[in-house]
Each structure stands twice: as C-alpha cells, then as structure tokens.
Design a protein around this motif. Sequence first.
Motif, PDB file in Angstrom:
ATOM      1  N   GLN A  51     -13.943  15.363  15.389  1.00  0.00           N
ATOM      2  CA  GLN A  51     -13.637  15.378  13.952  1.00  0.00           C
ATOM      3  C   GLN A  51     -12.422  14.518  13.646  1.00  0.00           C
ATOM      4  O   GLN A  51     -12.401  13.773  12.671  1.00  0.00           O
ATOM      5  CB  GLN A  51     -13.316  16.816  13.493  1.00  0.00           C
ATOM      6  CG  GLN A  51     -14.460  17.799  13.610  1.00  0.00           C
ATOM      7  CD  GLN A  51     -15.457  17.706  12.473  1.00  0.00           C
ATOM      8  OE1 GLN A  51     -15.442  16.787  11.679  1.00  0.00           O
ATOM      9  NE2 GLN A  51     -16.364  18.673  12.405  1.00  0.00           N
ATOM     10  N   TYR A  52     -11.362  14.650  14.453  1.00  0.00           N
ATOM     11  CA  TYR A  52     -10.064  14.144  14.019  1.00  0.00           C
ATOM     12  C   TYR A  52      -9.491  12.992  14.855  1.00  0.00           C
ATOM     13  O   TYR A  52      -8.482  12.424  14.478  1.00  0.00           O
ATOM     14  CB  TYR A  52      -9.060  15.305  13.959  1.00  0.00           C
ATOM     15  CG  TYR A  52      -9.518  16.409  13.037  1.00  0.00           C
ATOM     16  CD1 TYR A  52      -9.972  17.637  13.549  1.00  0.00           C
ATOM     17  CD2 TYR A  52      -9.572  16.217  11.661  1.00  0.00           C
ATOM     18  CE1 TYR A  52     -10.427  18.627  12.694  1.00  0.00           C
ATOM     19  CE2 TYR A  52     -10.025  17.210  10.804  1.00  0.00           C
ATOM     20  CZ  TYR A  52     -10.456  18.409  11.324  1.00  0.00           C
ATOM     21  OH  TYR A  52     -10.927  19.397  10.480  1.00  0.00           O
TER      22      TYR A  52
ATOM     23  N   LEU B  82      -7.480  10.356  -3.409  1.00  0.00           N
ATOM     24  CA  LEU B  82      -7.361   9.375  -2.317  1.00  0.00           C
ATOM     25  C   LEU B  82      -8.214   8.132  -2.592  1.00  0.00           C
ATOM     26  O   LEU B  82      -7.834   7.025  -2.278  1.00  0.00           O
ATOM     27  CB  LEU B  82      -7.807  10.014  -0.994  1.00  0.00           C
ATOM     28  CG  LEU B  82      -6.770  10.903  -0.308  1.00  0.00           C
ATOM     29  CD1 LEU B  82      -7.383  11.545   0.914  1.00  0.00           C
ATOM     30  CD2 LEU B  82      -5.547  10.099   0.087  1.00  0.00           C
TER      31      LEU B  82
ATOM     32  N   LYS C 241      -8.812   5.779   9.750  1.00  0.00           N
ATOM     33  CA  LYS C 241      -9.192   4.778   8.746  1.00  0.00           C
ATOM     34  C   LYS C 241      -9.619   5.500   7.474  1.00  0.00           C
ATOM     35  O   LYS C 241      -9.880   6.702   7.491  1.00  0.00           O
ATOM     36  CB  LYS C 241     -10.373   3.945   9.253  1.00  0.00           C
ATOM     37  CG  LYS C 241     -10.079   3.163  10.543  1.00  0.00           C
ATOM     38  CD  LYS C 241      -9.372   1.866  10.258  1.00  0.00           C
ATOM     39  CE  LYS C 241      -9.194   1.070  11.541  1.00  0.00           C
ATOM     40  NZ  LYS C 241      -8.613  -0.251  11.275  1.00  0.00           N
ATOM     41  N   LYS C 242      -9.764   4.723   6.393  1.00  0.00           N
ATOM     42  CA  LYS C 242     -10.219   5.323   5.153  1.00  0.00           C
ATOM     43  C   LYS C 242     -11.736   5.214   5.086  1.00  0.00           C
ATOM     44  O   LYS C 242     -12.273   4.114   5.077  1.00  0.00           O
ATOM     45  CB  LYS C 242      -9.605   4.590   3.956  1.00  0.00           C
ATOM     46  CG  LYS C 242      -9.958   5.261   2.656  1.00  0.00           C
ATOM     47  CD  LYS C 242      -9.506   4.471   1.467  1.00  0.00           C
ATOM     48  CE  LYS C 242      -9.880   5.211   0.197  1.00  0.00           C
ATOM     49  NZ  LYS C 242     -10.039   4.305  -0.940  1.00  0.00           N
TER      50      LYS C 242
ATOM     51  N   ARG D  20     -11.875   8.040  15.083  1.00  0.00           N
ATOM     52  CA  ARG D  20     -11.568   6.724  14.544  1.00  0.00           C
ATOM     53  C   ARG D  20     -10.438   6.092  15.354  1.00  0.00           C
ATOM     54  O   ARG D  20     -10.449   4.891  15.630  1.00  0.00           O
ATOM     55  CB  ARG D  20     -11.152   6.787  13.063  1.00  0.00           C
ATOM     56  CG  ARG D  20     -12.302   6.913  12.083  1.00  0.00           C
ATOM     57  CD  ARG D  20     -12.909   8.268  12.023  1.00  0.00           C
ATOM     58  NE  ARG D  20     -11.924   9.324  11.780  1.00  0.00           N
ATOM     59  CZ  ARG D  20     -12.194  10.618  11.925  1.00  0.00           C
ATOM     60  NH1 ARG D  20     -13.379  11.015  12.337  1.00  0.00           N
ATOM     61  NH2 ARG D  20     -11.269  11.532  11.710  1.00  0.00           N
TER      62      ARG D  20
ATOM     63  N   ILE E  14      -3.485  17.351   3.413  1.00  0.00           N
ATOM     64  CA  ILE E  14      -4.886  17.596   3.031  1.00  0.00           C
ATOM     65  C   ILE E  14      -5.207  19.080   3.160  1.00  0.00           C
ATOM     66  O   ILE E  14      -4.905  19.683   4.200  1.00  0.00           O
ATOM     67  CB  ILE E  14      -5.834  16.816   3.990  1.00  0.00           C
ATOM     68  CG1 ILE E  14      -5.429  15.355   4.084  1.00  0.00           C
ATOM     69  CG2 ILE E  14      -7.293  17.034   3.593  1.00  0.00           C
ATOM     70  CD1 ILE E  14      -6.010  14.403   3.154  1.00  0.00           C
TER      71      ILE E  14
ATOM     72  N   ALA F 153      -6.625   0.699  -0.519  1.00  0.00           N
ATOM     73  CA  ALA F 153      -6.065   0.539   0.825  1.00  0.00           C
ATOM     74  C   ALA F 153      -6.338  -0.892   1.308  1.00  0.00           C
ATOM     75  O   ALA F 153      -7.383  -1.464   0.982  1.00  0.00           O
ATOM     76  CB  ALA F 153      -6.728   1.546   1.753  1.00  0.00           C
TER      77      ALA F 153
ATOM     78  N   PHE G 133       0.848  -1.196   0.000  1.00  0.00           N
ATOM     79  CA  PHE G 133       0.000   0.000   0.000  1.00  0.00           C
ATOM     80  C   PHE G 133       0.881   1.243   0.000  1.00  0.00           C
ATOM     81  O   PHE G 133       0.674   2.183  -0.752  1.00  0.00           O
ATOM     82  CB  PHE G 133      -0.932  -0.027   1.202  1.00  0.00           C
ATOM     83  CG  PHE G 133      -1.527   1.297   1.538  1.00  0.00           C
ATOM     84  CD1 PHE G 133      -1.220   1.936   2.715  1.00  0.00           C
ATOM     85  CD2 PHE G 133      -2.379   1.919   0.642  1.00  0.00           C
ATOM     86  CE1 PHE G 133      -1.756   3.168   3.015  1.00  0.00           C
ATOM     87  CE2 PHE G 133      -2.920   3.150   0.932  1.00  0.00           C
ATOM     88  CZ  PHE G 133      -2.606   3.788   2.119  1.00  0.00           C
TER      89      PHE G 133
HETATM   90  C1  1KG Z   1      -6.626   6.405   0.850  1.00  0.00           C
HETATM   91  C2  1KG Z   1      -5.292   6.310   1.493  1.00  0.00           C
HETATM   92  C3  1KG Z   1      -5.403   5.628   2.799  1.00  0.00           C
HETATM   93  O1  1KG Z   1      -6.177   4.743   2.993  1.00  0.00           O
HETATM   94  O2  1KG Z   1      -4.581   6.131   3.787  1.00  0.00           O
HETATM   95  C4  1KG Z   1      -4.844   5.654   5.060  1.00  0.00           C
HETATM   96  C5  1KG Z   1      -5.164   6.746   6.012  1.00  0.00           C
HETATM   97  C6  1KG Z   1      -6.414   6.387   6.685  1.00  0.00           C
HETATM   98  C7  1KG Z   1      -5.137   8.164   5.493  1.00  0.00           C
HETATM   99  C8  1KG Z   1      -6.170   8.616   4.474  1.00  0.00           C
HETATM  100  C9  1KG Z   1      -7.525   8.954   5.039  1.00  0.00           C
HETATM  101  O3  1KG Z   1      -7.477   9.597   6.318  1.00  0.00           O
HETATM  102  C10 1KG Z   1      -8.817   9.981   6.567  1.00  0.00           C
HETATM  103  C11 1KG Z   1      -8.953  11.193   7.472  1.00  0.00           C
HETATM  104  C12 1KG Z   1     -10.133  11.928   6.818  1.00  0.00           C
HETATM  105  C13 1KG Z   1     -10.520  13.327   7.322  1.00  0.00           C
HETATM  106  C14 1KG Z   1     -10.888  13.233   8.824  1.00  0.00           C
HETATM  107  C15 1KG Z   1     -11.724  14.361   9.272  1.00  0.00           C
HETATM  108  C16 1KG Z   1     -12.298  15.287   8.464  1.00  0.00           C
HETATM  109  C17 1KG Z   1     -13.033  16.437   9.096  1.00  0.00           C
HETATM  110  C18 1KG Z   1     -14.442  16.514   8.519  1.00  0.00           C
HETATM  111  O4  1KG Z   1     -15.133  17.636   9.050  1.00  0.00           O
HETATM  112  C19 1KG Z   1     -14.357  16.654   7.003  1.00  0.00           C
HETATM  113  C20 1KG Z   1     -13.626  15.453   6.394  1.00  0.00           C
HETATM  114  C21 1KG Z   1     -12.222  15.218   6.994  1.00  0.00           C
HETATM  115  C22 1KG Z   1     -11.273  16.305   6.501  1.00  0.00           C
HETATM  116  C23 1KG Z   1     -11.747  13.805   6.528  1.00  0.00           C
HETATM  117  C24 1KG Z   1     -11.451  13.764   5.016  1.00  0.00           C
HETATM  118  C25 1KG Z   1     -10.946  12.400   4.521  1.00  0.00           C
HETATM  119  C26 1KG Z   1      -9.735  11.904   5.338  1.00  0.00           C
HETATM  120  C27 1KG Z   1      -8.520  12.766   5.055  1.00  0.00           C
HETATM  121  C28 1KG Z   1      -9.406  10.391   5.175  1.00  0.00           C
HETATM  122  C29 1KG Z   1      -8.319   9.941   4.205  1.00  0.00           C
HETATM  123  C30 1KG Z   1      -8.819   9.248   2.961  1.00  0.00           C
END
Ligand code: 1KG
Length: 430
Positions: free
Chosen positions: A94-95, A26, A106-107, A98, A174, A31, A15
């Motif tokens: 929000q952050y 993304l 997580k994705k 998970r 991001i 993944a 990955f």
């Molecule tokens: C696709 C690549 C992959 O699987 O990488 C593994 C990792 C989990 C990283 C990628 C993903 O991480 C996730 C985190 C997500 C954000 C979390 C919180 C928020 C706040 C909310 O108010 C709006 C959306 C947002 C910004 C999410 C957006 C999507 C994110 C970045 C996910 C990534 C695909």
Amino acid sequence: TTGSSSANSGSWTSFLKSIASFNGDLSSLTAPPFILSPTSLVEYSQYWAEHPDLLVAANQLPTPEQASSSTAEAMALKRAIAVTKWFISTLKSQYCSRNESMGSEKKPLNPFLGEVFVGKWETGGDVGETILASEQVSHHPPVTAYAVANGKNNVVLQGYNGITSSISTTSINIKQYGHALLNYQDLKETYLVTLPPLHIEGLITAAPFVELEGTSYIQASNGFYTVIEYSGRGWVSGKKNTFKARIFRDQLSSANKENASVTISGQWSGKSYIGKGGSTPHSKSSELFYDANAQPSEHLIVKPIEEQEPTESRRAWEKVAEAIRKSDYNLIHEEKSKIENEQRELRKKERETGHQWHTRWFDQKDYSNPEGKTDTNLETPDPFTNLTNLANLSIHNAPSGSLKKSKYDHGESKHWRFNLDKWKQDGMKI
Ligand SMILES: CCC(=O)OC[C@H](C)CC[C@H]1O[C@H]2C[C@H]3[C@@H]4CC=C5C[C@@H](O)CC[C@]5(C)[C@H]4CC[C@]3(C)[C@H]2[C@@H]1C
C-alpha cells in the motif's frame, strides 16, 4: 529526488510554495511532472491482496466440529493472528510500492467517476485464483470501492477508501475514510479492518514517502480484537514504519495492555516479532512474525489494453500515462483535458436528462435506517453494525477507526457495499 535537475528543483520549490496556500484538495495542486505517477488511484485496491496465501490462511485454521472450548479458543486466536499477519503484509504494498518502483511517493492520477480496474492473481495450490474488482464510485469527493474474491476458499474482502488532507509546515496529513470487511464464508466469520491516518514526509527534499501514525483496529465477529499502533523514525523506536499490534480476547480486555493474548512489534516494511502476553517482543528473544522483504509480492494479472473496455483504467489513461513517462508537460495537460472535458460533458447530459450516474458493482447502504442490521441484496449478510458495536467504533462516516462518542461520531452513516448480483450479471472480462 536528490539527483533532480535544476529545472525539477526549480519547479519543486514553486510547488512547495503552492502547498503553502493549500486548500485541502490535493488534486487542485499542480504538481511538477516528475512527481506525477502514470497510475490511477483506482489501481491501489490491488495492494490489499498481493499475498493471496496470507489473505486465505485463516480459512485453513478451522475449529474442528467436536472441539473443546479451549481448542476453539486456541483456533480462534490462531485465525486472529493469521488475519493480523495478512493485514500487516498489505502495508508495504500500500505505502512503499511507488518508492520501490519509481524512487519516491508520487501523485496518482485522479480517477474519473465510473473508472474501473479488474484483474486476477493465479496462486495455484490450495489458494487458487483470486479476482479484483475496483470502481471509482465517487469523483467529488474521490472514493474507490473494491472487492477481492477467492472462490476456492470462499473468502470475500470488500471495502472502500476516501481521504481528507491538511497541510503542516513540512508534511501533508491524510485522514482515511472507509474500512474493509473480510468474510470467511466457510468459517461463518467476518473481520472489520479500519485504516490508519498517514502523513507524507520528505517533501522538502523532493523525495516524498508515506509514514503511518495513530491506531487502526481489526474486530473479529468471534470477539477477538487487534489494536495496531503506528510510529515512525522520529518517535521513541527510532525506526521508520514501526508498529505494535496487541490481540485481545475482546475490546473490553484491551483496557489494560497486560491482558493481550499476544503482542507483535517491529517494522511493517521489514521484520516483526511475536510474543505471548502484553510485553513487547524483542528481535533477539522472540519468534519472527513476518518479514516483508522475504515474501515477494504477487502482482495482479491485468489483460492487455487492447482487450480492455473504454472505462478500464489503463486504457482510459493510456495517452496520459505515456506523456507522463516522457515528462512531456504540454502533452500531459492536453491528454488530461480531453478526459476531463469528456467527463464534464457526461455530467452535463446527466443534469439535463435527469439521469443520475449509476455505480456498476457497488451500492451505497444507509445504516441510519433501523433495519440496517443485515443486507438483503448480498449473498452474505452484512455484519457491519455488529462489528462496530463489538469494537466500540463509530458507524457514522467518521475518519476510519473513530470510536463511539468521539467528536466525529455523528452525521451520515452511508457505506459502500459490493453487490454480488450486479457483479455476476455484468459481462466484465477479468
Ligand atoms: C498533490 C500534492 C503532491 O503531489 O504531493 C506530492 C506527494 C506525492 C504527496 C501527495 C500524494 O501522496 C500520495 C500517497 C497516496 C496514498 C498512498 C496509499 C493509499 C492506501 C490506499 O489503500 C488508499 C489510498 C492511499 C491512502 C493514497 C491516497 C492518495 C495519496 C495520499 C497521494 C497524495 C496525493
């Protein structure tokens, strides 16, 4: 996760190699199953209001009718502090949700066009009921619009979110697009809230987590202006999830940090402290502002899947979510393909019949036309133009929090707005 089996770490290394050839989308990255979340991104709107009491708090700090101007100023500052506290309280939900519930970031499932997610918080007392309406208003690029409404206090939060991502050697970077508008109708006061950039750390150790960076803003229609700066473990502060918020009488005063009415600093996922003026409050000598671990989050009440409509998120993704929980990769792929094929068919029919998809509760409003000042099809006028002017922020579709005259301050100016009439006419059961 450190305990991941060899199979997982094997697929994780492949990955990571796929990330190396990352093309910016993304959802195009395959993944490994253990990093997939059974939750759709359309559900993330709920993280704006897991502390409904803090969301409505400013409504309980009205300026008395015959107040002197100094009392009016003091009350307006109290409300700006209350709104800043609410915003800081949303960040852990929000952050970090998970990481807490599933061990790492997580994705999320990539919502299909028209996917909706609704629910309510029953807080009781003088907070009462708060409802959530969340809708995937765009699939390419993914954009989620949401509204949170509390009738008892006449408070409406509405906003939308989209992201762009890029890759660096060890993290996914991001940029967030969109903003939130928080309207206290009894106070005739509105707050514009911008969204900070973030990056995903911990990819190498297969334990990804979000760290916030850069700056975000809260601009009140009464002029008060909050600047929030974020930093993480690697920075001077040494602690993860660090922030410093300064509240000024207006954007102009923020030119000099010493002009701050109050300064708040600490961890948005832990404790933060508040002090008067521009100096940084330290935990010892200052008053505790907020403790993210003291107040448990209130979780949204969502009706059972059997009572949901076909486009409601948990019903639509039920089989995929089950397959993810069983880590059954083939079944995940099979059930996901069913949904993706259905969506492709819908788009094909729309192209053939010329019937474009209509969003359900949100309209895209174009601010480039001169009469973009107020919005007629909302019960409450849309003060976005005024708030971006007060905050010297771009009105274009720039990364959230971009200043006027910055390199992104050009192009389209279309923003999603909640349409209260459409919501009222819709028979959607919460
Ligand atoms: C696709 C690549 C992959 O699987 O990488 C593994 C990792 C989990 C990283 C990628 C993903 O991480 C996730 C985190 C997500 C954000 C979390 C919180 C928020 C706040 C909310 O108010 C709006 C959306 C947002 C910004 C999410 C957006 C999507 C994110 C970045 C996910 C990534 C695909």
